[in-house]
Design a protein around this motif. Structure first.
Motif, PDB file in Angstrom:
ATOM      1  N   PRO A 179      -4.448   0.642  -7.256  1.00 45.23           N
ATOM      2  CA  PRO A 179      -4.218   1.984  -6.718  1.00 45.23           C
ATOM      3  C   PRO A 179      -5.334   2.978  -7.021  1.00 45.23           C
ATOM      4  O   PRO A 179      -5.677   3.804  -6.167  1.00 45.23           O
ATOM      5  N   THR A 180      -5.919   2.938  -8.209  1.00 46.28           N
ATOM      6  CA  THR A 180      -6.977   3.905  -8.555  1.00 46.28           C
ATOM      7  C   THR A 180      -8.186   3.716  -7.668  1.00 46.28           C
ATOM      8  O   THR A 180      -8.797   4.691  -7.192  1.00 46.28           O
ATOM      9  N   TYR A 196      -0.703  -7.292 -11.403  1.00 45.68           N
ATOM     10  CA  TYR A 196      -1.321  -6.012 -11.769  1.00 45.68           C
ATOM     11  C   TYR A 196      -0.519  -5.352 -12.878  1.00 45.68           C
ATOM     12  O   TYR A 196       0.725  -5.306 -12.831  1.00 45.68           O
ATOM     13  N   ASP A 223      -8.056   2.181  -4.731  1.00 49.87           N
ATOM     14  CA  ASP A 223      -7.583   2.117  -3.352  1.00 49.87           C
ATOM     15  C   ASP A 223      -8.167   0.889  -2.667  1.00 49.87           C
ATOM     16  O   ASP A 223      -8.720   0.961  -1.560  1.00 49.87           O
ATOM     17  N   TYR A 269      -3.262  -5.246  -5.403  1.00 47.51           N
ATOM     18  CA  TYR A 269      -3.487  -3.857  -5.010  1.00 47.51           C
ATOM     19  C   TYR A 269      -3.896  -3.064  -6.242  1.00 47.51           C
ATOM     20  O   TYR A 269      -3.167  -3.022  -7.242  1.00 47.51           O
ATOM     21  N   PRO A 276       0.262  -1.882 -14.553  1.00 46.78           N
ATOM     22  CA  PRO A 276       0.108  -0.436 -14.389  1.00 46.78           C
ATOM     23  C   PRO A 276      -0.213   0.283 -15.682  1.00 46.78           C
ATOM     24  O   PRO A 276      -0.696   1.424 -15.655  1.00 46.78           O
ATOM     25  N   ASP A 333       0.883  -1.168   0.000  1.00 46.27           N
ATOM     26  CA  ASP A 333       0.000   0.000   0.000  1.00 46.27           C
ATOM     27  C   ASP A 333       0.919   1.216   0.000  1.00 46.27           C
ATOM     28  O   ASP A 333       1.208   1.799   1.049  1.00 46.27           O
ATOM     29  N   PRO A 334       1.442   1.594  -1.184  1.00 46.34           N
ATOM     30  CA  PRO A 334       2.449   2.649  -1.225  1.00 46.34           C
ATOM     31  C   PRO A 334       1.924   4.007  -0.777  1.00 46.34           C
ATOM     32  O   PRO A 334       2.696   4.847  -0.314  1.00 46.34           O
ATOM     33  N   ALA A 335       0.611   4.233  -0.886  1.00 43.65           N
ATOM     34  CA  ALA A 335       0.053   5.515  -0.455  1.00 43.65           C
ATOM     35  C   ALA A 335       0.227   5.726   1.041  1.00 43.65           C
ATOM     36  O   ALA A 335       0.292   6.872   1.514  1.00 43.65           O
ATOM     37  N   ARG A 336       0.332   4.614   1.781  1.00 49.05           N
ATOM     38  CA  ARG A 336       0.450   4.699   3.243  1.00 49.05           C
ATOM     39  C   ARG A 336       1.732   4.044   3.752  1.00 49.05           C
ATOM     40  O   ARG A 336       1.873   3.836   4.952  1.00 49.05           O
TER      41      ARG A 336
END
Length: 243
Positions: free
Chosen positions: A104-105, A165, A107, A102, A167, A33-36
């Motif tokens: 990302p778009t 996934y 989340d 995961y 990208p 979870d790279p956003a966090r």
């Protein structure tokens, strides 16, 4: 781990604290979870562990710290019986193998199939977890927001699912022992690309977005690759200059 007897119940075959290490030790996987800046871990299943709680390795802490994000659901208590969904409408514990993706778009964490607690038979349920519902700030009492999806086409229920996934397109890819499919998180639908795959169930895989391939390493059949556009399966060639 949740303490034994948490909320007055225990998973089969033993307590939470005695068995929750199998979220990592059994046939399970994790997602970044790279956003966090964390690694989300989810699993258990079969007769190893009946808890379905979510864990996070918080990489921004020094040292990185493993925490539990949410409480377990009331577990499956039917010995020898597999269920897909628990009484609170969250997914039953399972071996996730390499099925987690995961997106990302959206989340979200995507999960397909797995060997269900307690009997170990594979299911073909499709689930997503809203990652904003399980944060370090609300741990260990977050209210995990799961959704069970019902795509028109669903892969066969098999153990040993592998996923990846892309990208470039935002699509996920799922390989069972005999099928290879893409998954579009925008409409929650699978597209069959190859219905005659030849994989075992001790596999891990990833998308090569440069060459447009899904590459699988399998302890039974060796390395295999699938074309992301056509689904064609082949054995990777070996670059002799790397030997």
């Amino acid at each position: 781990c949740p303490p034994d007897g948490f909320d007055g119940y225990n998973p089969l075959p033993a307590g939470f604290a005695e068995q929750c290490q199998y979220v990592i030790e059994s046939w399970n996987s994790a997602i970044p979870d790279p956003a966090r800046n964390r690694l989300i871990i989810w699993g258990g299943g079969h007769d190893d562990y009946g808890g379905n709680e979510v864990y996070s390795l918080e990489l921004g802490q020094t040292p990185p710290t493993l925490i539990r994000l949410d409480p377990p659901s009331p577990p499956n208590t039917q010995s020898g019986v597999c269920v897909e969904t628990l009484s609170d409408n969250r997914p039953n514990s399972r071996h996730t193998y390499d099925s987690l993706i995961y997106f990302p778009t959206q989340d979200e964490m995507f999960a397909f199939g797995g060997a269900l607690n307690d009997c170990g038979y594979p299911g073909n349920g499709v689930w997503t977890l809203n990652l904003s519902s399980v944060l370090a700030s609300c741990a260990p009492n977050c209210t995990s927001s799961w959704a069970q999806l019902h795509p028109t086409t669903t892969p066969d229920a098999e153990v040993g699912v592998t996923s990846g996934y892309d990208p470039n397109t935002g699509l996920g890819y799922v390989a069972t022992q005999d099928e290879f499919l893409s998954f579009n998180p925008a409409n929650n639908q699978f597209t069959m690309l190859n219905g005659n795959a030849s994989l075992g169930y001790h596999s891990t895989g990833l998308v090569d977005p440069v060459d447009g391939l899904f590459i699988v390493v399998d302890s039974n059949v060796g390395a295999r690759e699938f074309n992301l556009s056509t689904g064609a399966e082949s054995t990777p060639s070996v670059d002799s200059s790397c030997s």
